[in-house]
Design an enzyme around this catalytic site. Structure first.
Site, mmCIF file in Angstrom:
data_model
loop_
_atom_site.group_PDB
_atom_site.id
_atom_site.type_symbol
_atom_site.label_atom_id
_atom_site.label_comp_id
_atom_site.label_asym_id
_atom_site.label_seq_id
_atom_site.Cartn_x
_atom_site.Cartn_y
_atom_site.Cartn_z
ATOM 1 N N ARG A 123 0.815 -1.229 0.000
ATOM 2 C CA ARG A 123 0.000 0.000 0.000
ATOM 3 C C ARG A 123 0.846 1.277 0.000
ATOM 4 N NH1 ARG A 123 -5.312 -1.048 3.882
ATOM 5 N NH2 ARG A 123 -6.044 -2.944 2.841
ATOM 6 N N ASN A 170 1.971 -6.073 -2.438
ATOM 7 C CA ASN A 170 0.563 -6.300 -2.126
ATOM 8 C C ASN A 170 -0.193 -4.985 -2.221
ATOM 9 O OD1 ASN A 170 -1.766 -7.832 -0.855
ATOM 10 N ND2 ASN A 170 -1.484 -6.230 0.671
ATOM 11 N N GLU A 171 -1.245 -4.982 -3.013
ATOM 12 C CA GLU A 171 -2.125 -3.810 -3.119
ATOM 13 C C GLU A 171 -1.333 -2.552 -3.450
ATOM 14 O OE1 GLU A 171 -4.483 -3.768 0.465
ATOM 15 O OE2 GLU A 171 -5.516 -5.613 -0.067
ATOM 16 N N ASN A 172 -0.448 -2.683 -4.419
ATOM 17 C CA ASN A 172 0.383 -1.542 -4.813
ATOM 18 C C ASN A 172 -0.367 -0.536 -5.676
ATOM 19 O OD1 ASN A 172 2.456 -4.198 -4.927
ATOM 20 N ND2 ASN A 172 3.035 -2.510 -3.601
#
Length: 819
Positions: free
Chosen positions: A389, A425-427
């Site tokens: 994130r 993750n969730e970039n």
């Protein structure tokens, strides 16, 4: 007489040599678990940790507390409903007894992980710093110890011991991964083991043992490289390598004199005919032992062949294997990230008991203990770096990500369980920087992907939820939360097939939903009537919020175990009919703390686990077991549901989860029939009965058969037909007392005294006296503030043999007390 003296001296000599050899073996690595002191704040400087306290002066400030390792700053405050968890510096100190048995040897300090920025001192001299809370690192204390021994305080103030001081800091920092926007706590402290290591003058730093085998398992190959720790630049040395098979038999040996050794030198390549394969059912491992000079290092390896088939399933050793997975955070009730080896072992064995053959370690490199257990239990692994994130930072940020990727791959290279290196993750989640540039994120993701394949060409790369980078990595997992953040769980297969068709290699990690342990529902799927179908099943900005936006079960549902049981049951039955599916991983195995969910039924806890934060199993655990395991099991739904409700004579569904061929249900000792198991007969694979109920007590028993084996389960429930109005009053009563610990239960009733079985009021427990509420555990019965489950809520109290008054409060209802 002379002969007796000679024999006595020889015997003494050999005893001393034996003692020295045992001492050498015992002390070459030592966990530093005990005799630590800690202060949860910053100091003015390291001098405040070592300055002498003189007689007659006021007590030393700040106040140090005695702790043992592993230890986390946030063991309690991570789930304290009344505070934000601490993010800042903390200091540790201890005094070491250093007795290096090696002449000209080195004294090293090895960290298995410490959060998040760490500085190490010997007395008032800084020896090293490290940034990153999850990778391992080692520092050489030899010179700093030698220098300190020259100071007078070595013998006077410290009585021949070495003062070791460590500063850890988990302060917020936008130029450090992971982002504080992440849905987990960025913990601080020495929350993994710290080891004191004595190394010879020349020692083995790392061994890279690469084992490969063809899909048919005919020929195995082993390539062995090593990296030395050789600060004195010694030249000539002898190398001895042995390979031992799973039965303990030595099958290959290698010896060579080496005059020069630089970098990661290739030492030996050899073949193993018809090796015993590593698999999830039979995880057979070989041992590679490398001796260089006085130094020895052993690694466990496994021969396995895997492939993510393009536009197809996953193959292990030439056969299709459906990956049946879950996720893990380093987090536990009462200790946060500081899980002991015993706790970790319990957790991983529980996963295997549930039927797991795959795990994604979210969202960071985890303890070496976890990886060793995955190897020995037969659990395949996706392990990733904490680029999670927030967007993309600058050069410092990017250098840390590359360093952590390098460290993760090098440190866990030999584990046969690992099949995927996760790059992020969730970039696609912005927020930490003014700029959010997709092309720059793509460019950096490409750099990480290239680096991963350079360091380890044998394993796949993957990311989750960043569609504009899906083509960069080998394996992609989109966001699919059918029936929770978006859509209806019955859309799961169609949505998955659509996403499968967009990627060359598809793997679905993260699915499921939250459930408040002990909360159950007679109509759990009610919220689905509000959901618009066909709108996708991905998680979008704001979907995790409990307010606003489109209708979704995560906002409009009841968060009951009953609903999640149906969601999981549907997913698992569908996964059996998806031949193109490589596998999935349920999010997560265990509830965990998070700073961004203060309004959840258990504040600051992500409640999507199939077990609670203290290993208490929810009903969902047994649903997975019924689909994923072969050892006969049976489970009646409702062990934590004491009272059901409805009209007089209304038929109620009794559900049983089992992997047996058939089951027979008994209601108050009378059989109500036998049902055959059919995984496609939803719900409960056909093991369900409609039973008319009247007000009163029910004993339910199920007997299930699998071949000649019989298993059984039994529960008692009360059925309430009285209807209730809005909550008006509460009670607080003792339900159990054991070893000085009381279990108290609060219940809520309407004005007529009828228990409100659908009440979800938030209640707060407080105590006055010399006892202690067992609170801040992040569980359904271990939180000072908690939403009720079916009109009740529980808390435990340590009485400490003293008088106590416990109060329970809820808005709009008179407070009640228990003395």
């Amino acid at each position: 007489m002379q002969k007796k003296k000679w024999l006595k001296r020889v015997t003494k000599f050999f005893l001393l040599m034996l003692l020295f050899a045992n001492k050498l073996q015992a002390q070459t690595s030592q966990r530093l678990n005990n005799d630590w002191e800690f202060v949860k704040q910053d100091l003015g400087g390291v001098w405040e940790a070592v300055r002498p306290v003189k007689v007659g002066q006021p007590e030393e400030l700040p106040f140090w507390q005695k702790v043992s390792l592993p230890h986390c700053f946030n063991a309690i405050d991570a789930v304290d409903p009344d505070v934000n968890y601490y993010q800042g510096p903390g200091w540790y100190r201890t005094n070491l007894t250093v007795e290096n048995p090696y002449g000209k040897g080195r004294t090293l300090l090895h960290f298995e992980g410490a959060g998040q920025k760490t500085a190490v001192y010997i007395y008032n001299t800084k020896v090293a710093e490290h940034v990153g809370g999850y990778d391992e690192w080692t520092i050489d204390l030899t010179k700093a110890i030698a220098d300190f021994k020259l100071l007078p305080v070595f013998k006077t103030q410290f009585k021949g011991k070495i003062p070791l001081i460590i500063r850890c800091d988990n302060s917020r920092d936008l130029e450090m991964i992971p982002s504080s926007l992440s849905d987990f706590n960025v913990y601080g402290g020495l929350y993994r083991y710290v080891n004191l290591i004595y190394a010879p003058q020349l020692s083995v730093d790392k061994v890279f043992a690469h084992a490969t085998v063809d899909a048919k398992g005919n020929v195995g190959k082993v390539s062995i490289k090593a990296r030395l720790f050789n600060p004195d630049q010694l030249k000539a040395t002898q190398v001895n390598i042995a390979i031992v098979d799973p039965s303990g038999k030595s099958i290959a040996n290698f010896r060579k004199d080496i005059s020069a050794f630089s970098g990661d030198s290739l030492l030996w390549e050899t073949t193993v005919k018809s090796p015993k394969l590593w698999s999830t059912d039979v995880p057979q491992r070989y041992t590679v032992k490398v001796d260089i000079g006085e130094s020895s290092l052993s690694e466990r390896i496994g021969f396995r062949n895997f492939e993510f088939v393009k536009k197809g399933p996953f193959m292990l050793n030439g056969k299709r294997l459906l990956l049946r997975g879950t996720h893990r955070h380093e987090d536990h009730a009462g200790v946060a990230a500081a899980m002991t080896e015993e706790m970790i072992t319990t957790e991983m064995k529980m996963m295997k008991e549930m039927g797991v053959n795959f795990i994604r370690l979210g969202h960071y490199q985890q303890s070496r203990i976890v990886l060793d257990l995955c190897d020995s239990l037969g659990i395949l692994v996706w392990e990733e770096i904490p680029w999670c994130r927030g967007g993309l930072g600058g050069p410092i940020y990017q250098a840390q990500a590359k360093r952590m990727l390098t460290n993760m791959i090098e440190q866990h290279y030999n584990h046969p369980a690992i099949i995927i290196w996760g790059l992020g993750n969730e970039n696609d989640w912005p927020g930490d920087f003014p700029e959010f540039d997709q092309q720059k994120i793509r460019a950096f993701m490409t750099e990480l992907n290239t680096l991963s394949h350079q360091l380890d060409p044998s394993r796949s790369t993957a990311i989750r939820r960043c569609d504009f980078c899906r083509d960069i990595v080998d394996v992609y997992s989109p966001s699919i939360w059918a029936g929770w953040y978006r859509g209806d769980y019955t859309e799961y297969k169609d949505v998955s097939l659509t996403e499968f068709n967009k990627s060359d290699r598809f793997l679905h990690v993260e699915w499921g939903g939250d459930s408040h342990a002990r909360r159950h529902s007679e109509n759990p799927d009610n919220a689905l009537s509000k959901i618009k179908k066909g709108g996708g099943a991905d998680e979008r900005a704001g979907d995790a919020s409990l307010y606003g936006g489109a209708a979704r079960v995560s906002k409009d549902g009841d968060w009951s175990e009953s609903y999640i049981a149906n969601l999981i049951d549907w997913h698992l039955k569908e996964q059996e009919t998806m031949p193109w599916l490589s596998g999935t991983a349920y999010w997560p195995f265990k509830d965990f703390s998070t700073p961004i969910r203060p309004e959840n039924p258990v504040p600051y806890v992500n409640q999507k686990g199939v077990v609670e934060r203290d290993f208490t199993k929810k009903e969902a655990f047994y649903i997975f077991q019924s689909y994923w395991t072969t050892v006969p099991m049976v489970h009646l739904y409702g062990h934590s549901w004491p009272t059901r409700w409805g009209s007089e004579g209304e038929e109620k569904m009794i559900k049983v989860y089992s992997n047996c061929d058939e089951a027979e249900l008994f209601v108050n000792d009378k059989s109500v029939g036998i049902r055959k198991r059919n995984s496609q007969d939803f719900p409960a694979a056909g093991l369900r009965w409609q039973v008319p109920m009247t007000n009163g007590k029910y004993t339910l028993k199920v007997v299930a058969k699998k071949g000649k084996i019989t298993v059984a389960d039994e529960i008692t429930q009360f059925y309430q037909t009285a209807k209730w109005d809005k909550p008006a009053k509460m009670t607080l009563e003792k339900v159990e007392e054991k070893d000085g610990v009381l279990t108290l239960e609060a219940k809520v009733f309407d004005a007529n005294g009828v228990q409100c079985l659908d009440a979800a009021n938030q209640v707060s427990f407080t105590l006055v006296g010399d006892g202690e509420l067992i609170r801040d555990r992040g569980t359904s019965i271990g939180s000072a503030k908690v939403q009720m489950y079916n009109g009740r809520a529980m808390i435990k109290v340590k009485t400490n043999g003293a008088k106590n008054v416990i109060a329970v409060q809820s808005k709009g209802i008179p407070t009640v007390f228990f003395e």
